[in-house]
Design a protein around this motif. Structure first.
Motif, PDB file in Angstrom:
ATOM      1  N   ALA A   1       0.809  -1.225   0.000  1.00  0.00           N
ATOM      2  CA  ALA A   1       0.000   0.000   0.000  1.00  0.00           C
ATOM      3  C   ALA A   1       0.838   1.270   0.000  1.00  0.00           C
ATOM      4  O   ALA A   1       0.293   2.368  -0.145  1.00  0.00           O
ATOM      5  CB  ALA A   1      -0.930   0.011   1.212  1.00  0.00           C
TER       6      ALA A   1
ATOM      7  N   ARG B   1       3.280   1.818  -5.175  1.00  0.00           N
ATOM      8  CA  ARG B   1       2.268   1.998  -6.215  1.00  0.00           C
ATOM      9  C   ARG B   1       2.828   2.835  -7.375  1.00  0.00           C
ATOM     10  O   ARG B   1       2.530   2.569  -8.549  1.00  0.00           O
ATOM     11  CB  ARG B   1       1.019   2.668  -5.642  1.00  0.00           C
TER      12      ARG B   1
ATOM     13  N   TRP C   1       4.988   0.597  -9.457  1.00  0.00           N
ATOM     14  CA  TRP C   1       4.157  -0.301 -10.248  1.00  0.00           C
ATOM     15  C   TRP C   1       3.579   0.418 -11.454  1.00  0.00           C
ATOM     16  O   TRP C   1       3.579  -0.108 -12.568  1.00  0.00           O
ATOM     17  CB  TRP C   1       3.055  -0.883  -9.372  1.00  0.00           C
ATOM     18  N   ARG C   2       3.091   1.652 -11.260  1.00  0.00           N
ATOM     19  CA  ARG C   2       2.550   2.419 -12.383  1.00  0.00           C
ATOM     20  C   ARG C   2       3.632   2.683 -13.424  1.00  0.00           C
ATOM     21  O   ARG C   2       3.384   2.596 -14.632  1.00  0.00           O
ATOM     22  CB  ARG C   2       1.944   3.739 -11.890  1.00  0.00           C
TER      23      ARG C   2
ATOM     24  N   ASP D   1      -3.263  -5.678 -10.632  1.00  0.00           N
ATOM     25  CA  ASP D   1      -3.975  -4.441 -10.297  1.00  0.00           C
ATOM     26  C   ASP D   1      -5.133  -4.719  -9.350  1.00  0.00           C
ATOM     27  O   ASP D   1      -5.316  -4.024  -8.337  1.00  0.00           O
ATOM     28  CB  ASP D   1      -4.519  -3.789 -11.573  1.00  0.00           C
ATOM     29  N   ALA D   2      -5.941  -5.716  -9.681  1.00  0.00           N
ATOM     30  CA  ALA D   2      -7.106  -6.031  -8.857  1.00  0.00           C
ATOM     31  C   ALA D   2      -6.691  -6.463  -7.456  1.00  0.00           C
ATOM     32  O   ALA D   2      -7.314  -6.074  -6.458  1.00  0.00           O
ATOM     33  CB  ALA D   2      -7.932  -7.126  -9.526  1.00  0.00           C
TER      34      ALA D   2
ATOM     35  N   LEU E   1      -3.899  -5.643  -5.910  1.00  0.00           N
ATOM     36  CA  LEU E   1      -3.382  -4.463  -5.208  1.00  0.00           C
ATOM     37  C   LEU E   1      -4.523  -3.594  -4.703  1.00  0.00           C
ATOM     38  O   LEU E   1      -4.513  -3.141  -3.551  1.00  0.00           O
ATOM     39  CB  LEU E   1      -2.481  -3.645  -6.141  1.00  0.00           C
ATOM     40  N   ASP E   2      -5.521  -3.360  -5.545  1.00  0.00           N
ATOM     41  CA  ASP E   2      -6.632  -2.484  -5.158  1.00  0.00           C
ATOM     42  C   ASP E   2      -7.440  -3.080  -4.015  1.00  0.00           C
ATOM     43  O   ASP E   2      -7.950  -2.355  -3.154  1.00  0.00           O
ATOM     44  CB  ASP E   2      -7.542  -2.231  -6.360  1.00  0.00           C
ATOM     45  N   GLY E   3      -7.549  -4.394  -3.989  1.00  0.00           N
ATOM     46  CA  GLY E   3      -8.341  -5.025  -2.943  1.00  0.00           C
ATOM     47  C   GLY E   3      -7.532  -5.566  -1.793  1.00  0.00           C
ATOM     48  O   GLY E   3      -8.082  -6.190  -0.882  1.00  0.00           O
ATOM     49  N   ALA E   4      -6.213  -5.315  -1.825  1.00  0.00           N
ATOM     50  CA  ALA E   4      -5.308  -5.863  -0.808  1.00  0.00           C
ATOM     51  C   ALA E   4      -5.582  -7.357  -0.617  1.00  0.00           C
ATOM     52  O   ALA E   4      -5.663  -7.866   0.499  1.00  0.00           O
ATOM     53  CB  ALA E   4      -5.440  -5.107   0.511  1.00  0.00           C
TER      54      ALA E   4
END
Length: 219
Positions: free
Chosen positions: A49, A54, A57-58, A111-112, A114-117
């Motif tokens: 997080a 992040r 990663w981007r 991505d999914a 990471l977004d949802g931990a």
């Protein structure tokens, strides 16, 4: 401390007039590998997080997108024209394009997660690493020799120009220090010596410090 990303033998400073120099391709591939090692380390340490992770990663996704977009739009079509009567070589180029397509859902899965931990994040990163490594090795072991056999250094400079146009000035300001991130000082000097003098000056005075300040992946 991250190990140096590129062994010296992958940075070739000499340019034989009749042979393509693949230095930029190799060091870009090695930078992808380095970033995924850093992402895996950050995830393993519970730092997924962290905004710097992040951001790293981007940047990884952008660099991969640019690299594969130019290959798909410029390199593979050009090669297809040169090997139009060679079914085995055409099959190899089709495989290159298919492998690019397989990577897209793997990136989306990370991505999914990471977004949802999600608890499956380490496995998603590991699977992306496996798929990308398989592709990079396939390209290095089979596609680059094909390119060397049918393209000229002048052709390869066309690919480099297409890559530079797609990156643009802002992209170059990140790509150059991104490539040298983690290199030994000697390898970084050897790579930078390949660039035009104005880019080396910009990198030394502006780009390098700006890039380091971002602390991508907080490694």
């Amino acid at each position: 401390m991250t190990a140096p990303q590129a062994p010296t033998e992958r940075i070739v400073t000499g340019n034989h007039p009749d042979r393509i120099n693949f230095t930029e391709m190799y060091v870009t591939h090695d930078s992808f590998r380095r970033d995924l090692r850093r992402l895996a380390a950050a995830v393993g340490a519970g730092r997924a997080a962290d905004p710097r992770v992040r951001d790293g990663w981007r940047n990884f996704k952008r660099q991969l997108h640019v690299h594969h977009t130019v290959e798909d739009a410029w390199l593979w079509p050009r090669l297809k024209g040169l090997v139009a009567d060679r079914p085995d070589d055409l099959a190899l180029l089709a495989a290159m394009e298919a492998e690019h397509a397989v990577l897209d859902p793997r990136l989306a899965s990370v991505d999914a997660a990471l977004d949802g931990a999600a608890p499956g994040l380490p496995a998603e990163v590991a699977e992306l690493t496996r798929v990308l490594e398989q592709h990079l090795r396939h390209e290095e072991e089979d596609a680059l020799p094909l390119i060397q056999s049918v393209m000229t250094p002048a052709d390869w400079r066309g690919f480099a120009r297409a890559m530079a146009r797609t990156q643009g000035p802002r992209g170059a300001a990140v790509w150059v220090p991104w490539i040298t991130d983690g290199m030994t000082p000697a390898d970084a000097r050897r790579f930078l010596d390949r660039l035009p003098a104005p880019l080396r000056v910009l990198n030394r005075l502006v780009w390098q410090s700006r890039y380091r300040g971002r602390q991508l992946f907080a490694h």
